[in-house]
Design a protein around this motif. Structure first.
Motif, mmCIF file in Angstrom:
data_model
loop_
_atom_site.group_PDB
_atom_site.id
_atom_site.type_symbol
_atom_site.label_atom_id
_atom_site.label_comp_id
_atom_site.label_asym_id
_atom_site.label_seq_id
_atom_site.Cartn_x
_atom_site.Cartn_y
_atom_site.Cartn_z
ATOM 1 N N VAL A 278 -49.674 -19.580 -45.320
ATOM 2 C CA VAL A 278 -49.779 -18.132 -45.521
ATOM 3 C C VAL A 278 -51.230 -17.689 -45.385
ATOM 4 O O VAL A 278 -51.538 -16.695 -44.719
ATOM 5 C CB VAL A 278 -49.208 -17.734 -46.892
ATOM 6 N N ILE A 279 -52.147 -18.413 -46.009
ATOM 7 C CA ILE A 279 -53.562 -18.048 -45.940
ATOM 8 C C ILE A 279 -54.101 -18.215 -44.528
ATOM 9 O O ILE A 279 -54.825 -17.365 -44.014
ATOM 10 C CB ILE A 279 -54.373 -18.895 -46.934
ATOM 11 N N GLY A 280 -53.743 -19.322 -43.871
ATOM 12 C CA GLY A 280 -54.257 -19.552 -42.527
ATOM 13 C C GLY A 280 -53.631 -18.668 -41.487
ATOM 14 O O GLY A 280 -54.328 -18.133 -40.617
ATOM 15 N N GLY A 281 -52.331 -18.483 -41.537
ATOM 16 C CA GLY A 281 -51.643 -17.653 -40.560
ATOM 17 C C GLY A 281 -50.307 -18.272 -40.181
ATOM 18 O O GLY A 281 -50.269 -19.344 -39.585
ATOM 19 N N GLY A 283 -47.075 -19.330 -38.303
ATOM 20 C CA GLY A 283 -46.723 -19.495 -36.909
ATOM 21 C C GLY A 283 -47.869 -19.834 -35.998
ATOM 22 O O GLY A 283 -47.682 -19.953 -34.788
ATOM 23 N N SER A 284 -49.063 -20.032 -36.521
ATOM 24 C CA SER A 284 -50.243 -20.306 -35.711
ATOM 25 C C SER A 284 -50.723 -21.731 -35.960
ATOM 26 O O SER A 284 -50.854 -22.150 -37.114
ATOM 27 C CB SER A 284 -51.361 -19.312 -36.056
ATOM 28 N N VAL A 285 -50.982 -22.472 -34.882
ATOM 29 C CA VAL A 285 -51.505 -23.831 -35.023
ATOM 30 C C VAL A 285 -52.891 -23.797 -35.652
ATOM 31 O O VAL A 285 -53.189 -24.546 -36.590
ATOM 32 C CB VAL A 285 -51.531 -24.531 -33.655
ATOM 33 N N ALA A 286 -53.743 -22.921 -35.149
ATOM 34 C CA ALA A 286 -55.083 -22.797 -35.730
ATOM 35 C C ALA A 286 -55.018 -22.335 -37.173
ATOM 36 O O ALA A 286 -55.803 -22.775 -38.020
ATOM 37 C CB ALA A 286 -55.924 -21.815 -34.905
ATOM 38 N N GLY A 287 -54.061 -21.463 -37.489
ATOM 39 C CA GLY A 287 -53.916 -20.993 -38.859
ATOM 40 C C GLY A 287 -53.541 -22.109 -39.809
ATOM 41 O O GLY A 287 -54.013 -22.148 -40.954
ATOM 42 N N ALA A 288 -52.682 -23.037 -39.357
ATOM 43 C CA ALA A 288 -52.316 -24.170 -40.205
ATOM 44 C C ALA A 288 -53.534 -25.032 -40.509
ATOM 45 O O ALA A 288 -53.717 -25.487 -41.647
ATOM 46 C CB ALA A 288 -51.230 -25.002 -39.522
ATOM 47 N N VAL A 289 -54.377 -25.256 -39.511
ATOM 48 C CA VAL A 289 -55.573 -26.077 -39.716
ATOM 49 C C VAL A 289 -56.541 -25.367 -40.654
ATOM 50 O O VAL A 289 -57.079 -25.970 -41.599
ATOM 51 C CB VAL A 289 -56.237 -26.390 -38.367
ATOM 52 N N VAL A 290 -56.771 -24.069 -40.416
ATOM 53 C CA VAL A 290 -57.703 -23.310 -41.253
ATOM 54 C C VAL A 290 -57.204 -23.257 -42.692
ATOM 55 O O VAL A 290 -57.966 -23.472 -43.645
ATOM 56 C CB VAL A 290 -57.891 -21.888 -40.686
ATOM 57 N N GLY A 291 -55.923 -22.979 -42.878
ATOM 58 C CA GLY A 291 -55.372 -22.919 -44.230
ATOM 59 C C GLY A 291 -55.412 -24.262 -44.927
ATOM 60 O O GLY A 291 -55.713 -24.340 -46.119
ATOM 61 N N GLY A 292 -55.131 -25.351 -44.195
ATOM 62 C CA GLY A 292 -55.196 -26.676 -44.788
ATOM 63 C C GLY A 292 -56.597 -27.031 -45.249
ATOM 64 O O GLY A 292 -56.793 -27.577 -46.341
ATOM 65 N N VAL A 293 -57.585 -26.704 -44.427
ATOM 66 C CA VAL A 293 -58.974 -26.980 -44.795
ATOM 67 C C VAL A 293 -59.393 -26.147 -45.999
ATOM 68 O O VAL A 293 -60.023 -26.652 -46.939
ATOM 69 C CB VAL A 293 -59.894 -26.704 -43.587
#
Length: 367
Positions: A278-281, A283-293
């Motif tokens: 949710v925080i990263g975005g 449906g977005s691959v980049a969002g999953a990485v950003v949110g995980g970090v």
């Protein structure tokens, strides 16, 4: 002629972006030569979280299936690796397989566990699927605490080091350019490779026909079925794929922790993974990485600098612990993202497209 100008402009914009990715890659490769063990472990935790977030983002963000049992499949991967790679010297079940084979089998075991549950995942949706997957957490916790011969019970079990191409990922020092490489330094490069492979595979899935089918199921399930998309089969397949991503994240976490503990793989971990996407975005691959970090690094940074932060104190000394403070902060981040930035943090880095990027003779079709 009019089409050539937008293409040339896109090529000019893409070139600095490629240079930026290359520079970022070089920095990530060089970091183990300069950072201490704390920062390397924090980065490895972030990589494992990003891999797991990629899996649940395919399931929840791209296909619209709510899962509360992601932590269960991380536990399957972590404990599966220990069981396959352990030699039984500690009195626990172990097959003594080579580390690389044990890791592959652990990921496959997580996928198989997802396959067992996939008929349910293919037919349920929304809150019903969320409640059904929540049952996996309770089942997993019961097994982890009570199957002592397999899991070690409350105290967990030690994680055998990974052997790959003659290299052992343990604390035995390996000199590279006069820099001693321990387990964290060695695992850093393995984590980078696994994360890169996970990102590329997820992007390939989302940009291909499976990704279009998944988005159609998420946006309008009935319409997708009318258009010929096998809804139940796609939902089940995505659930298995998400479980395998979680299993891979669990293996990497186990190698970094060097000990598996049952209480880590509880409901809170599943909620954290939902917060990541949710925080990263969604449906977005980049969002999953950003949110995980973001979600994985926040408690570690607060713990590291708790003495210098107001209202935050070390665990056991009273006040708000770093773990509690981090949950407050990314809980607030979830609310802020939902209210003010529905696309997640990844939208902040998105380059706005100007009107000049459109061909002047556009047919007027809206996208």
């Amino acid at each position: 002629m009019s089409d050539a100008l937008p293409r040339r402009g896109a090529a000019v914009l893409a070139r600095p972006r490629a240079y930026g990715w290359a520079a970022a890659g070089l920095v990530l490769v060089a970091l183990p030569f300069y950072l201490d063990r704390f920062w390397l472990q924090a980065g490895l935790f972030a990589m494992a979280a990003a891999i797991g977030a990629l899996g649940i983002n395919l399931l929840t963000g791209a296909t619209g299936q709510l899962s509360m049992g992601h932590a269960f499949f991380l536990a399957v991967g972590a404990y599966g690796y220990c069981a396959f790679a352990g030699d039984g010297a500690d009195g626990l079940t172990g097959l003594g397989l080579p580390g690389w084979l044990a890791a592959a089998l652990a990921v496959a075991l997580a996928g198989a566990a997802g396959g067992v549950f996939s008929p349910i995942a293919g037919r349920l949706r929304g809150a019903y699927l969320g409640i059904a997957t929540l049952a996996l957490i309770f089942i997993g916790q019961h097994v982890l605490f009570n199957a002592h011969d397999l899991t070690g019970g409350f105290n967990g079990r030690a994680v055998p080091p990974l052997d790959l191409f003659g290299l052992t990922f343990d604390d035995g020092e390996l000199l590279v350019a006069q820099v001693p490489f321990g387990s964290a330094e060695k695992l850093w490069y393995l984590g980078l490779l696994l994360l890169l492979a996970g990102v590329l595979f997820a992007r390939g899935v989302l940009r291909g026909r499976p990704g279009r089918a998944m988005n159609a199921i998420r946006d309008h399930r009935i319409a997708a079925g009318v258009m010929g998309v096998p809804v139940a089969r796609h939902r089940a397949a995505v659930f298995v794929l998400s479980s395998m991503y979680a299993g891979l994240a669990g293996v990497l976490l186990a190698l970094v922790f060097q000990r598996t503990v049952p209480e880590y793989f509880g409901m809170l971990l599943s909620l954290e993974y939902l917060a990541m996407i949710v925080i990263g975005g969604l449906g977005s691959v980049a969002g999953a990485v950003v949110g995980g970090v973001f979600v994985s690094l926040l408690p570690q940074l607060l713990n590291r600098y708790s003495d210098a932060l107001p209202l935050v104190s070390a665990p056991g000394t009273g006040g708000i612990t770093p773990g509690e403070a981090s949950r407050y902060l990314y809980g607030a981040a979830v609310v802020a993202v939902v209210l003010f930035l529905p696309g997640g943090l990844v939208r902040l880095a998105a380059r706005p497209r100007g009107r000049t990027a459109r061909p002047s003779h556009s047919s007027g079709e809206e996208r």
